[in-house]
Design a protein around this motif. Structure first.
Motif, PDB file in Angstrom:
ATOM      1  N   ALA A   1      11.640   4.176  -2.036  1.00 20.53           N
ATOM      2  CA  ALA A   1      11.549   2.760  -2.377  1.00 20.53           C
ATOM      3  C   ALA A   1      12.934   2.126  -2.274  1.00 20.53           C
TER       4      ALA A   1
ATOM      5  N   CYS B   1       8.462   9.506   0.052  1.00 25.75           N
ATOM      6  CA  CYS B   1       8.340   8.053  -0.014  1.00 25.75           C
ATOM      7  C   CYS B   1       9.562   7.508  -0.740  1.00 25.75           C
TER       8      CYS B   1
ATOM      9  N   LEU C   1       8.420   0.351   0.499  1.00 23.49           N
ATOM     10  CA  LEU C   1       8.157   1.774   0.334  1.00 23.49           C
ATOM     11  C   LEU C   1       7.940   2.354   1.727  1.00 23.49           C
TER      12      LEU C   1
END
Length: 121
Positions: free
Chosen positions: A24, A22, A4
């Motif tokens: 991932a 953010c 992440l």
């Protein structure tokens, strides 16, 4: 296996705005809830906002009406739009995601490295 990566932190004056992101990546089969936490010096980490894969969002009382969490599932990305920032919002902000890495496996919590948000004049 899963990373992440947060971005968007920085220094802002009281009343200003910032947008955290953010993303991932890695061995992702699916992502359940995603969220943002923060930790100020000398304090425990606390939930700021969370968004499930399906359902309603959840906010800390201290940020309701000022922060908005959203996500782009196709990009495995979660955002936190922060407005009307206050000095007490100063903290390291951490991204969190409940990730399933394969069929039949249970979700596991992954964390980002954190991004500093400083609200000061």
């Amino acid at each position: 296996q899963v990373q992440l990566v947060e971005s968007g932190g920085g220094l802002v004056q009281p009343g200003g705005s910032l947008r955290l992101s953010c993303a991932a990546s890695g061995s992702i089969f699916s992502i359940y809830a995603m969220g943002w936490y923060r930790q100020a010096p000398g304090k425990q980490r606390e939930l700021v906002a969370a968004i499930p894969s399906i359902g309603t969002t959840n906010y800390a009382d201290s940020v309701k009406g000022r922060f908005t969490i959203s996500r782009e599932n196709a990009k495995n990305t979660v955002y936190l739009q922060m407005t009307s920032l206050k000095p007490e919002d100063t903290a390291v902000y951490y991204c969190n995601a409940e990730v399933v890495t394969g069929w039949g496996t249970i979700p596991y919590d992954y964390w980002g490295q954190g991004t500093q948000v400083t609200v000061s004049s």
